[in-house]
Design an enzyme around this catalytic site. Structure first.
Site, short mmCIF file in Angstrom:
data_model
loop_
_atom_site.label_atom_id
_atom_site.label_comp_id
_atom_site.label_asym_id
_atom_site.label_seq_id
_atom_site.Cartn_x
_atom_site.Cartn_y
_atom_site.Cartn_z
N LYS A 291 0.85 -1.19 0.00
CA LYS A 291 0.00 0.00 0.00
C LYS A 291 0.89 1.25 0.00
O LYS A 291 1.90 1.28 0.71
CB LYS A 291 -0.90 -0.02 1.24
CG LYS A 291 -1.93 1.10 1.30
CD LYS A 291 -2.84 0.98 2.53
CE LYS A 291 -3.91 2.06 2.55
NZ LYS A 291 -4.83 1.96 3.70
N SER B 150 -9.94 2.26 2.74
CA SER B 150 -9.05 2.92 1.85
C SER B 150 -8.08 1.99 1.12
O SER B 150 -7.48 2.39 0.13
CB SER B 150 -8.22 3.93 2.64
OG SER B 150 -7.39 3.27 3.59
N SER C 265 -10.36 0.08 7.04
CA SER C 265 -9.75 0.08 5.69
C SER C 265 -9.07 -1.19 5.24
O SER C 265 -8.63 -1.26 4.10
CB SER C 265 -8.74 1.22 5.61
OG SER C 265 -9.40 2.41 5.33
#
Ligand code: GLN
Length: 494
Positions: A79, A159, A183
């Site tokens: 990420k 997210s 998330s």
């Protein structure tokens, strides 16, 4: 032989040990898959093929010498909130789009030390603020899943939408992600993947771009519960560089996978039966109860009375911390600088053009609730509510070993469906934020399909630092659900 990109981490580990294929071959298969898919899915914001192949060659050499680490040769996506030394790290914000960190986050350093290979950096909502991966400076991520008979794009959750989409679409064997209010778990539920938010303090936050420091926690997105345990074992460590990192030994998480659930007591919180919950979610929850009971667990109704205050208090605490954390982006030390006639206007211009709308909304809310006249009324009150939420869980865990809930109130929604309505968007986190507020671990396991043919997840919540029970219960659900569905590959032809 199965497609190399279809393997679980556990199977890839076996294949590498048996020399059925090399790390370079495994890595090349993933790089080719990313190349074919990324235009359609936008899961990666940066591909690092040369670095990946260098790491793969070094990994093959270690295997040849008999020096394989716990994640040796496993190609992962990272990420873009994790700082990676000499590799651009942006938090998917314009304000950081030219930032190349001179250091490596502890979690990623741990992964490389265990032998893993980095394929590239994954898309996410800007500064991890969002539930649909529609706030990234680099554009929306598209869910590899579609509703039956439709090719309208669905969101991959947020997210960590890049992480969930990449794992679901076979663009990596596993991915790192972060979870401040849901998330990791919500995107996992929307993509038929396993998402684990560990206990606060289990993984170091050092080198992860901060959103809300008292809530942020790193964890893995994978295609199986066993893979989740393997990855957590490599990610977790005590880190003196993060004062909130727990000085506890990292257990052998994988040993918990497959242990039966006989004798465990599972709590079912009545407050999670919310209005407007899709009937299929309720049905799935009931199914989960049946699966666990059939395997010898006892199910017990419990109450977490302050649940209804979790979202409103989260949306005070998280923006408050965000407004403070994001104060460092002022055009002086990091990334973007927009000149102005004096230093103040330089700050203003930089922040005006560097931050997107959702980030600005959070900074405004956060600054407001921390301001002199409102601190007690909002921030302090929210902190008190947070204590009550934590107390609810403490009391519940006196009588149960784990708690079972749905991960989300509904399956993946369509792109654009909620992006104009922040409140609607925030409601997505209704079952996940409580866990962050209390600092507990939670896992989302794919457990079935919606009426539209898209994935649904069940969440298991555990006691602090008892991820092992989550892996036990999560694996029992995975086994009972036998979730084998995978999205149809439309993206590599798109
Ligand atoms: N969707 C939540 C938010 O926007 C949670 C995000 C997260 O966990 N990073 O704040």
């Amino acid at each position: 032989m199965t497609n190399l990109t279809d393997l679980t981490i556990a199977d890839a580990r076996k294949g590498l040990a048996a020399k059925s294929f090399s790390v370079v071959e495994l890595t090349e298969a993933h790089l080719a898959a990313i190349k074919a898919a990324n235009r359609a899915l936008n899961a990666y914001v940066l591909e690092t093929p040369e670095r990946a192949l260098d790491m793969a060659k070094a990994s093959d050499a270690r295997i040849a010498k008999g020096e394989a680490g716990a994640l040796e040769g496993i190609p992962l996506g990272i990420k873009d909130l994790f700082c990676t030394k000499d590799v651009r790290t942006t938090a998917c914000s314009h304000i950081l789009d030219r930032f190349t960190p001179p250091y490596e986050s502890t979690v990623t350093a741990n992964l490389w030390a265990a032998g893993a290979v980095m394929l590239g950096k994954l898309n996410n909502d800007e500064f991890a603020m969002g539930s649909s991966n529609e706030t990234s400076f680099y554009g929306d991520v598209v869910n590899p899943w579609r509703r039956e008979g439709s090719d309208a794009p669905l969101v991959p959750g947020g997210s960590s939408g890049g992480s969930s989409a990449a794992v679901a679409a076979r663009l990596c064997l596993g991915a790192t992600a972060t979870d401040t209010g849901g998330s990791i778990r919500q995107p996992a539920a929307f993509t038929g993947t396993v998402g684990l938010k560990p206990t606060y303090g289990r993984c170091s936050r050092w080198g992860i771009v901060a959103f809300a420091s008292s809530l942020d926690q790193a964890g893995p997105v994978t295609r199986s519960v066993r893979d989740s345990a393997i990855m957590l074992g490599a990610m977790a460590s005590h880190d003196p560089k993060d004062a909130t990192s727990a000085d506890l030994p990292v257990p052998d998480f994988e040993a918990a996978v497959g242990q039966d659930v006989k004798g465990l007591t599972i709590g079912i919180p009545k407050e999670y039966r919310v209005e407007g919950m899709a009937p299929e979610i309720e049905a799935l929850w009931q199914q989960g109860i049946v699966w666990l009971t059939e395997r010898g667990a006892t199910v017990k109704d419990i109450s977490l009375p302050h649940t209804k205050y979790a979202l409103p208090s989260y949306y005070i605490v998280a923006p408050a911390e965000a407004s403070s954390n994001l104060a460092r982006y002022d055009g002086v030390r990091y990334g973007l600088r927009e000149p102005g006639k004096d230093v103040l206007s330089m700050y203003e211009n930089t922040r005006e053009s560097g931050f997107g709308a959702e980030v600005k909304r959070r900074v405004l809310i956060g600054t407001y609730v921390l301001s002199a006249g409102y601190y007690d009324a909002y921030y302090l009150k929210a902190q008190k509510v947070r204590t009550l939420i934590k107390r609810d869980f403490d009391q519940a865990f006196e009588g149960v070993d784990a708690i079972l809930t749905p991960t989300t109130p509904a399956p993946a929604f369509a792109a654009g469906e909620k992006s104009g309505d922040p409140l609607e968007m925030y409601l997505n986190d209704i079952f996940t934020v409580t866990v962050n507020m209390a600092g507990l671990p939670g896992i989302s396991v794919p457990a079935g399909l919606s009426l539209e043919g898209t994935p649904l997840g069940l969440q298991v919540i555990g006691r602090a630092f008892d991820e092992e029970t989550l892996f036990r219960v999560g694996h029992a659900i995975e086994d009972a659900a036998g979730f084998m569905a995978k999205p149809q590959d439309w993206w590599s032809k798109a």
